[in-house]
Structures are given as C-alpha cells and as structure tokens.
Design a protein around this motif. Structure first.
Motif, PDB file in Angstrom:
ATOM      1  N   SER A 118       0.051  -1.092 -16.202  1.00 41.36           N
ATOM      2  CA  SER A 118      -0.987  -1.073 -15.170  1.00 41.36           C
ATOM      3  C   SER A 118      -2.282  -1.614 -15.747  1.00 41.36           C
ATOM      4  CB  SER A 118      -1.213   0.354 -14.655  1.00 41.36           C
ATOM      5  OG  SER A 118      -0.029   0.882 -14.093  1.00 41.36           O
ATOM      6  N   THR A 119      -2.919  -2.523 -15.020  1.00 42.53           N
ATOM      7  CA  THR A 119      -4.178  -3.107 -15.495  1.00 42.53           C
ATOM      8  C   THR A 119      -5.385  -2.308 -15.039  1.00 42.53           C
ATOM      9  OG1 THR A 119      -4.473  -4.506 -13.542  1.00 42.53           O
ATOM     10  CG2 THR A 119      -3.109  -5.378 -15.327  1.00 42.53           C
ATOM     11  N   GLY A 120      -5.206  -1.493 -13.972  1.00 44.28           N
ATOM     12  CA  GLY A 120      -6.331  -0.760 -13.413  1.00 44.28           C
ATOM     13  C   GLY A 120      -7.143  -1.570 -12.416  1.00 44.28           C
ATOM     14  N   GLN A 121      -6.755  -2.824 -12.214  1.00 46.55           N
ATOM     15  CA  GLN A 121      -7.462  -3.713 -11.290  1.00 46.55           C
ATOM     16  C   GLN A 121      -6.424  -4.355 -10.369  1.00 46.55           C
ATOM     17  OE1 GLN A 121     -10.882  -4.073 -11.596  1.00 46.55           O
ATOM     18  NE2 GLN A 121     -10.973  -5.242  -9.684  1.00 46.55           N
ATOM     19  N   PHE A 122      -6.441  -4.009  -9.077  1.00 42.10           N
ATOM     20  CA  PHE A 122      -5.435  -4.511  -8.140  1.00 42.10           C
ATOM     21  C   PHE A 122      -5.657  -5.987  -7.804  1.00 42.10           C
ATOM     22  CE2 PHE A 122      -4.204  -0.269  -5.899  1.00 42.10           C
ATOM     23  CZ  PHE A 122      -3.705   0.196  -7.105  1.00 42.10           C
ATOM     24  N   ILE A 123      -4.541  -6.648  -7.434  1.00 44.75           N
ATOM     25  CA  ILE A 123      -4.617  -7.966  -6.819  1.00 44.75           C
ATOM     26  C   ILE A 123      -4.198  -7.819  -5.347  1.00 44.75           C
ATOM     27  CG2 ILE A 123      -4.094  -9.172  -8.972  1.00 44.75           C
ATOM     28  CD1 ILE A 123      -1.248  -9.652  -7.828  1.00 44.75           C
ATOM     29  N   ASN A 124      -4.443  -8.841  -4.558  1.00 40.62           N
ATOM     30  CA  ASN A 124      -4.009  -8.813  -3.161  1.00 40.62           C
ATOM     31  C   ASN A 124      -2.482  -8.860  -3.119  1.00 40.62           C
ATOM     32  OD1 ASN A 124      -3.334  -9.765  -0.408  1.00 40.62           O
ATOM     33  ND2 ASN A 124      -5.541 -10.061  -0.191  1.00 40.62           N
ATOM     34  N   ALA A 155       3.626  -6.683  -6.054  1.00 40.50           N
ATOM     35  CA  ALA A 155       3.077  -5.448  -6.592  1.00 40.50           C
ATOM     36  C   ALA A 155       1.602  -5.660  -6.872  1.00 40.50           C
ATOM     37  CB  ALA A 155       3.808  -5.040  -7.870  1.00 40.50           C
ATOM     38  N   ALA A 156       0.733  -4.796  -6.301  1.00 38.07           N
ATOM     39  CA  ALA A 156      -0.708  -4.951  -6.493  1.00 38.07           C
ATOM     40  C   ALA A 156      -1.104  -4.686  -7.943  1.00 38.07           C
ATOM     41  CB  ALA A 156      -1.474  -4.008  -5.559  1.00 38.07           C
ATOM     42  N   ASP A 157      -0.284  -3.918  -8.650  1.00 42.12           N
ATOM     43  CA  ASP A 157      -0.504  -3.675 -10.083  1.00 42.12           C
ATOM     44  C   ASP A 157       0.830  -3.253 -10.675  1.00 42.12           C
ATOM     45  OD1 ASP A 157      -1.761  -3.519 -12.497  1.00 42.12           O
ATOM     46  OD2 ASP A 157      -3.031  -1.797 -12.011  1.00 42.12           O
ATOM     47  N   GLY A 158       0.910  -3.278 -12.021  1.00 39.54           N
ATOM     48  CA  GLY A 158       2.136  -2.869 -12.680  1.00 39.54           C
ATOM     49  C   GLY A 158       2.383  -1.381 -12.538  1.00 39.54           C
ATOM     50  N   LYS A 192      10.665  -0.975 -13.784  1.00 34.37           N
ATOM     51  CA  LYS A 192       9.278  -1.232 -14.167  1.00 34.37           C
ATOM     52  C   LYS A 192       8.877  -2.615 -13.669  1.00 34.37           C
ATOM     53  CE  LYS A 192       9.486   1.642 -18.332  1.00 34.37           C
ATOM     54  NZ  LYS A 192       9.343   1.683 -19.823  1.00 34.37           N
ATOM     55  N   VAL A 193       7.850  -2.645 -12.833  1.00 36.64           N
ATOM     56  CA  VAL A 193       7.425  -3.917 -12.238  1.00 36.64           C
ATOM     57  C   VAL A 193       6.069  -4.328 -12.792  1.00 36.64           C
ATOM     58  CG1 VAL A 193       8.729  -3.550 -10.115  1.00 36.64           C
ATOM     59  CG2 VAL A 193       6.375  -2.738 -10.258  1.00 36.64           C
ATOM     60  N   CYS A 194       5.812  -5.605 -12.757  1.00 28.55           N
ATOM     61  CA  CYS A 194       4.558  -6.151 -13.264  1.00 28.55           C
ATOM     62  C   CYS A 194       3.650  -6.540 -12.109  1.00 28.55           C
ATOM     63  CB  CYS A 194       4.830  -7.391 -14.122  1.00 28.55           C
ATOM     64  SG  CYS A 194       5.866  -7.080 -15.552  1.00 28.55           S
ATOM     65  N   GLN A 195       2.377  -6.600 -12.386  1.00 33.81           N
ATOM     66  CA  GLN A 195       1.420  -7.042 -11.380  1.00 33.81           C
ATOM     67  C   GLN A 195       1.777  -8.462 -10.924  1.00 33.81           C
ATOM     68  OE1 GLN A 195      -2.794  -8.110 -12.390  1.00 33.81           O
ATOM     69  NE2 GLN A 195      -3.264  -6.345 -11.081  1.00 33.81           N
ATOM     70  N   GLY A 196       1.844  -8.667  -9.585  1.00 34.37           N
ATOM     71  CA  GLY A 196       2.169  -9.976  -9.047  1.00 34.37           C
ATOM     72  C   GLY A 196       3.639 -10.227  -8.843  1.00 34.37           C
ATOM     73  N   GLN A 197       4.513  -9.295  -9.279  1.00 28.35           N
ATOM     74  CA  GLN A 197       5.950  -9.464  -9.116  1.00 28.35           C
ATOM     75  C   GLN A 197       6.330  -9.242  -7.650  1.00 28.35           C
ATOM     76  OE1 GLN A 197       8.341  -7.017 -11.740  1.00 28.35           O
ATOM     77  NE2 GLN A 197      10.174  -7.210 -10.439  1.00 28.35           N
ATOM     78  N   GLN A 198       7.198 -10.106  -7.131  1.00 27.79           N
ATOM     79  CA  GLN A 198       7.644  -9.931  -5.748  1.00 27.79           C
ATOM     80  C   GLN A 198       8.522  -8.698  -5.648  1.00 27.79           C
ATOM     81  OE1 GLN A 198       9.292 -13.368  -3.748  1.00 27.79           O
ATOM     82  NE2 GLN A 198      10.556 -12.093  -2.403  1.00 27.79           N
ATOM     83  N   ILE A 199       8.173  -7.832  -4.664  1.00 25.18           N
ATOM     84  CA  ILE A 199       8.972  -6.622  -4.478  1.00 25.18           C
ATOM     85  C   ILE A 199       9.765  -6.661  -3.168  1.00 25.18           C
ATOM     86  CG2 ILE A 199       7.483  -5.168  -5.901  1.00 25.18           C
ATOM     87  CD1 ILE A 199       6.193  -4.093  -3.348  1.00 25.18           C
ATOM     88  N   ALA A 200       9.311  -7.462  -2.200  1.00 26.00           N
ATOM     89  CA  ALA A 200      10.011  -7.560  -0.909  1.00 26.00           C
ATOM     90  C   ALA A 200       9.367  -8.682  -0.087  1.00 26.00           C
ATOM     91  CB  ALA A 200       9.949  -6.226  -0.168  1.00 26.00           C
ATOM     92  N   ARG A 201       9.711  -8.716   1.217  1.00 26.98           N
ATOM     93  CA  ARG A 201       9.108  -9.671   2.145  1.00 26.98           C
ATOM     94  C   ARG A 201       8.626  -8.953   3.398  1.00 26.98           C
ATOM     95  NH1 ARG A 201      10.029 -15.137   1.198  1.00 26.98           N
ATOM     96  NH2 ARG A 201      11.451 -15.579  -0.518  1.00 26.98           N
ATOM     97  N   VAL A 202       7.547  -9.485   3.961  1.00 23.02           N
ATOM     98  CA  VAL A 202       6.954  -8.891   5.159  1.00 23.02           C
ATOM     99  C   VAL A 202       7.978  -8.878   6.289  1.00 23.02           C
ATOM    100  CG1 VAL A 202       5.214  -9.241   6.976  1.00 23.02           C
ATOM    101  CG2 VAL A 202       4.588  -9.505   4.563  1.00 23.02           C
ATOM    102  N   TYR A 234     -10.050  -1.386  -2.938  1.00 24.88           N
ATOM    103  CA  TYR A 234      -9.242  -1.671  -4.120  1.00 24.88           C
ATOM    104  C   TYR A 234      -8.701  -3.096  -4.125  1.00 24.88           C
ATOM    105  CZ  TYR A 234      -9.088   3.406  -4.943  1.00 24.88           C
ATOM    106  OH  TYR A 234      -9.424   4.714  -5.182  1.00 24.88           O
ATOM    107  N   LEU A 235      -8.683  -3.750  -2.935  1.00 25.84           N
ATOM    108  CA  LEU A 235      -8.002  -5.033  -2.820  1.00 25.84           C
ATOM    109  C   LEU A 235      -8.990  -6.182  -2.663  1.00 25.84           C
ATOM    110  CD1 LEU A 235      -5.076  -4.118  -0.388  1.00 25.84           C
ATOM    111  CD2 LEU A 235      -5.061  -4.140  -2.886  1.00 25.84           C
ATOM    112  N   PRO A 236      -8.849  -7.234  -3.456  1.00 25.43           N
ATOM    113  CA  PRO A 236      -9.687  -8.430  -3.286  1.00 25.43           C
ATOM    114  C   PRO A 236      -9.106  -9.356  -2.221  1.00 25.43           C
ATOM    115  CG  PRO A 236      -8.247  -8.744  -5.165  1.00 25.43           C
ATOM    116  CD  PRO A 236      -7.953  -7.349  -4.636  1.00 25.43           C
ATOM    117  N   GLY A 237      -9.915 -10.304  -1.772  1.00 21.58           N
ATOM    118  CA  GLY A 237      -9.424 -11.368  -0.905  1.00 21.58           C
ATOM    119  C   GLY A 237      -9.066 -10.947   0.502  1.00 21.58           C
ATOM    120  N   LEU A 238      -9.731  -9.899   1.032  1.00 22.43           N
ATOM    121  CA  LEU A 238      -9.460  -9.468   2.399  1.00 22.43           C
ATOM    122  C   LEU A 238     -10.472 -10.087   3.357  1.00 22.43           C
ATOM    123  CD1 LEU A 238      -8.746  -5.654   1.906  1.00 22.43           C
ATOM    124  CD2 LEU A 238      -7.097  -7.534   1.977  1.00 22.43           C
ATOM    125  N   ARG A 239     -10.016 -10.336   4.583  1.00 21.97           N
ATOM    126  CA  ARG A 239     -10.915 -10.804   5.653  1.00 21.97           C
ATOM    127  C   ARG A 239     -10.731  -9.916   6.867  1.00 21.97           C
ATOM    128  NH1 ARG A 239      -9.932 -15.727   7.966  1.00 21.97           N
ATOM    129  NH2 ARG A 239      -7.778 -15.780   7.257  1.00 21.97           N
TER     130      ARG A 239
END
Length: 601
Positions: free
Chosen positions: A450-456, A497-500, A557-567, A595-600
């Motif tokens: 876990s990085t402690g900083q989420f991605i979108n 995954a928003a974070d690991g 164990k998943v990493c930040q940015g790893q695809q976990i599924a589809r919408v 917690y999430l960047p890049g939202l509109r």
C-alpha cells in the motif's frame, strides 16, 4: 425609345436566367407547393360489421404530414433564451419534421430514445455515407458533453480518434498550451478534459469542419441514443438523418394506433346555427359559445339510439375554444383562443381531429389534423393549443364511418428489439477495440504494497454521477443514504485497484440485465463486488461489476493500478457505473471523493 426597350428586354432576360439558375442549383430555396391532392395512406379495417379506413401507421412518418397554411408562434423573450429559439414559423407546403424539434414532441413520441444505428436499420439510410454535419446537434457538442454521452469515450487515447485529435490540436496550438501537443499521443480524452477544462467546453462546430468527418470517426456515436447528447431538444427532427422517415408504428412510445370506436356521419350542417343552451349537451367535446353561430356535424351510431354517438355533434371551426397547458398557455399569444373544437381518435399525444370544412349541399365534411407543441426539455413549459395545421386527413359523406377512438395508450415502451440491441451493444463493450486497456502492472517485486496515496480506479476525468450521503435513489426514487460515490463509465471499462492490498471478499454471479428481484437484490444490491484491505487500515469496496469480469481471487495480493474487474450493471443499478466505498478501521464509511484524484462533477 427602341434603344431603351431593348435594354429593358436584356435586363429582364438576364434576371430570368439568373433566377432560373439559382432555383436549379439551390432547390432548397424553393418553397414546396401545397399538395392539395395528398392523402395519408390508409388500411381498410372491419369494426362492428362496418368497413373503416384507418391510417396505415406502417407507411406514415412525420415527413408525410404536409401543412396547408402558414403560421407563427412567437416565443416570449423570457422563454426564448431558455429553449434556444425565439419563434416557431411554418409555411404551407412544409412537413412537420421541418418545423418540430425533438424537445417539442418528447412527451408525445420520445423519438430521442432512438440511436442513429436504429434509425438506419429502420429506414435503410446508410449513415456510413454521411458526415457529422448532417447531424446538426453535433455543432454544439463539446468534448466534455461527448464523454458524458458516449460510454467509454473518455478513456480512449485521443491519438486513436482523428476528429478529437484535430479538435484538441486546433485548440491548444497557441500560447503555453502548445507544450501539450507533443503529449497528445499518450493522453486519453478524459486526461485532456481534466487537465484543460476550458478546452473541453468549446462547441465542436466552431473549431473544425464537421463535414470532413464521418459518424464512424467517433466510436460509439451511432449507438448512442439522441437524448444522451447535450441540448438534444433544440434539434429539428429533419436535422437527424432518417428520423423523419421512421414510421409511427415503430416510434419508441406507443399511442392509440388502432381504431375500436366508430360513428356514422348523419348530417353536416354548414348553415351556421346559433348554439342554444339545450344543445350544449349534444357536443362531444368543446362547445362553441352559447348564442354563437356555428356549423357542426351530426353523428349517428352503428348501435342505433343506444350507441354513445347517437345524436352527438362535432362543432365546426367558426369559433375557437380554449387550449394549451402550463406556462405556454399563459405566455404564448393567442394560445387560449386559437384552437378548433374537435376529438382525439388517436389520443391527445398525437393530434386533434377537426371538422375543418363542412358542406351541407354536398353532404360532406372534411376532417383534418391539428398538432400542438409541448416543451419539456430543458424544463417543462407545458403545451400550446392545437393550432399547428391543418393537415388534411379524410372527407366523409353522409352515412360513412368516422374513426372516433382507439385502445388506451400504453406507457412509454422502447420496443423489445431496440432494447435487446442496446443490451447487446453494452455487453460487447468488454471486447470493443475502442476501449483502452489497463497497462499491465508488475506485482512481482512488492505484491500487495500500500502506498497510502490512492489513484483513480477508472481514469482521470471520471464523472461523479452520484455523491456520498443522503440522496434520492435513482432506482427507488426514495431518499436514502449512499455509502459511496458512483463513477460514470461504459460497460466493460477496466476497473483498477486504487491502492495495493489484499483481496478479502468477493461476490460473484450476479447478472447485468433484467429487472428480476434476484438481479436487483444480488450481492446485497451491490451486485458483483470486491473488497480490498490496505495496510494503512483502510478498506475499499468496488461494486456493480460486469458478470464474469472479476479477475482476482480472495487472498490475492494486488498492486496499485492492477485490473480487478470491469464496470457493469449488476445489482440494483440504473445503468453501467462503478460504485466505490472507503471504510476506515472500525468499519465507518466515509466520503471517498477526497481520497481520489481526477474526479469531475
């Protein structure tokens, strides 16, 4: 004098040649002549032992209705800015599609529920041969409005969409923005809109020549229903390719297409008689003022004296009656006293049938249709009177039948084949070559860190379609607490995954389509979802995933940015989107947005 005469002849000849040439080259400058002999296609139908001519709705479309007179409806200044036009003008010889806008017939026909691909299949129009300027509403679309309208468009690299690449390049070539041009091949449309909001809000028609691009140049455009586009209600029906050729029988909303009630015309009275108090009860619908001289058609009934139409009257047009509803009734001049008396054999959603001409010597009456304009987009302004017309329908003589009513109009209903096509299209988004795939993430070095900083979890520029906290539930309509936020995206959009962390729970097997209780309640109404525990003490939950798309397993164990599924659209969902939650240690759910960047929004 002879010299002057020759000069005049030369000038007149020159003007004649120029006029003839212009009319030949630019035929759209000519006003279509009134087709006095035009007759709507009909079918012969047996009702109660009588042969009745009813409209053949399989062969009637809006282009078939030819107006027989001129008219104008001024839109008050306080409403003009709101609806986008200051008046509605029509000329004899024009068809309804040249006058009516999508937003003016939405409540009646719901044509905005159709997509270009469906229109093409119905009418045979080859949209591949057309350019984007044939769809007028594209002129006022923006990059941002297109990402809201077309599922998945925001996460496609703009280098793969020539039109959008050209638009962005044209708008950023000046000043400091020119530095971003070199980055264009690496950016998605969502990235551009997020980083440069001003670029996303400029109408496309002011930037590029839309005549140089086809409908295929924007992925998903032809499969998107018209009501998803910004200000769709302003578009004339004639400015949507093929829409004016769609037969009434295939309109997305059903109305009284059949005929189950008939009357017989007994006598036409064209010698205007005064309406007395005793006769008021004889009129079927609106009654002319008592004491006024007015013609009328007297009816009989196939069932004789016990029939509901026996001895009843339909008034002529000498005296108008009150019409209109809502704000338009109060603000449009003449609306309250410009409507002919008449009946609604095919329902108020369609048109009013009026005895437009009554001839006692000939023993006949001509019936015509009058239409109205309703505006409920962008806001509900009500309806005008039924005074858009007349459109000639049929001439009836003594003893002949008149259609008086049809079955009860059903509620809005998108035809099953259209709905199935929409569902199939959404389901295919997973394999669409236009969907950007998630870049493979190497988890071998530090799995689950876990990085402690989420991605979108989707992509930069994702639109928040529903926020955290109490809201009106889009499915139930009730005020309920929303434990996360909803992020808009097309069916099959990769979710990351928003974070690991470690996958602690998965719910699978929920369907994406249908309205069964099993579908709606599946997964506690979240459908297919995944829980990930992060080492920071935070747990994230992502839901409504597409059936069969979950790509991880419990304990992984998943990493930040790893695809976990589809919408997807599983669980209680009004459409494809990602539901995202943040749980603090102890289980308390908080607003994920910070917690999430890049939202509109």
């Amino acid at each position: 004098m002879q010299y002057i005469y020759r000069i005049k002849r030369i000038v007149l000849t020159f003007l004649f040649v120029i006029t003839f040439t212009l009319v030949s080259i630019f035929p759209h400058y000519k006003l279509k002549p009134v087709r006095a002999d035009f007759v709507l296609p009909t079918l012969s139908q047996d009702i109660n032992g009588y042969r009745v001519n009813v409209p053949n709705w399989d062969k009637i479309s809006l282009i078939k209705f030819i107006l027989q007179s001129d008219g104008t409806i001024p839109v008050p200044p306080e409403l003009a800015e709101m609806v986008g036009y200051s008046q509605i003008v029509w000329r004899a010889g024009q068809s309804l599609d040249e006058i009516l806008r999508l937003g003016q017939v939405s409540s009646a026909f719901h044509l905005e529920k159709l997509a270009l691909q469906q229109i093409s299949e119905i009418t045979g129009i080859d949209i591949k041969q057309l350019s984007l300027n044939n769809l007028d509403l594209m002129n006022w679309q923006t990059l941002e409005s297109l990402t809201k309208a077309i599922p998945g468009l925001g996460n496609i690299p703009i280098s793969r969409i020539k039109l959008i690449k050209d638009v962005v390049s044209q708008m950023v070539v000046d000043g400091d923005l020119s530095t971003i041009v070199s980055e264009i091949p690496k950016l998605t449309l969502g990235d551009i809109i997020y980083e440069l909001p001003s670029v996303g809000n400029i109408p496309l028609g002011t930037v590029v020549d839309l005549g140089k691009y086809s409908f295929e140049d924007i992925p998903g455009l032809s499969l998107t229903s018209l009501d998803k586009f910004a200000d769709w209600g302003k578009s004339l029906i004639s400015q949507v390719p093929g829409l004016n050729l769609v037969p009434f029988s295939l309109f997305p909303i059903g109305f009284n297409l059949g005929a189950t009630k008939i009357a017989l015309m007994d006598l036409p009275w064209s010698d205007a008689e005064e309406v007395d108090g005793n006769a008021v009860q004889l009129y079927l619908s609106e009654v002319p003022p008592v004491g006024a001289a007015n013609s009328y058609v007297e009816l009989s009934d196939p069932l004789g004296e016990v029939g509901e139409y026996y001895g009843k009257r339909i008034a002529g047009c000498e005296h108008k009656v009150e019409g209109g509803e809502g704000i338009l009734k109060e603000t449009v001049p003449g609306t309250t006293d410009r409507e002919c008396p008449g009946v609604f054999p095919f329902g108020r959603a369609f048109a009013k049938m009026v005895a437009s001409e009554i001839s006692e010597p000939n023993g006949s009456a001509k019936f015509s249709f009058y239409f109205r304009i309703c505006i409920d987009n962008p806001i509900d302004l009500g309806c005008t009177a039924f005074f858009l017309g007349p459109v000639e329908w049929v001439t009836v003589t003594e003893g002949e039948t008149i259609v008086m009513g049809g079955p009860t109009a059903p509620k809005i209903n998108i035809p099953n084949d259209y709905q199935q096509q929409i569902n199939d299209t959404l389901a295919q988004h997973q394999h669409s070559p236009n969907m950007v795939e998630v870049v493979e993430v190497d988890c071998s070095k530090e799995p689950g860190k876990s990085t402690g900083q989420f991605i979108n979890p989707l992509f930069n520029g994702t639109i928040v379609t529903s926020g955290f906290g109490y809201r009106k539930n889009p499915v139930t309509g009730r005020d309920q607490n929303h434990s996360g936020i909803d992020l808009g995206a097309g069916m099959g959009t990769p979710a990351k995954a928003a974070d690991g962390g470690i996958v602690t729970f998965i719910n699978r097997g929920c369907p994406d389509f249908g309205n069964s209780r099993g579908k709606i309640g599946c997964g506690g109404r979240l459908g297919n979802y995944v829980d990930i525990q992060h080492s920071t003490g935070i747990k994230t939950r992502s839901g409504h995933f597409k059936q069969g798309s979950i790509a991880v397993k419990v304990g992984e164990k998943v990493c930040q940015g790893q695809q976990i599924a589809r919408v997807g659209n599983s669980g209680r969902s009004s459409g494809p989107h990602l539901h995202f939650e943040v749980h603090l240690s102890g289980g308390r759910r908080v607003n994920p947005a910070p917690y999430l960047p890049g939202l509109r929004y």
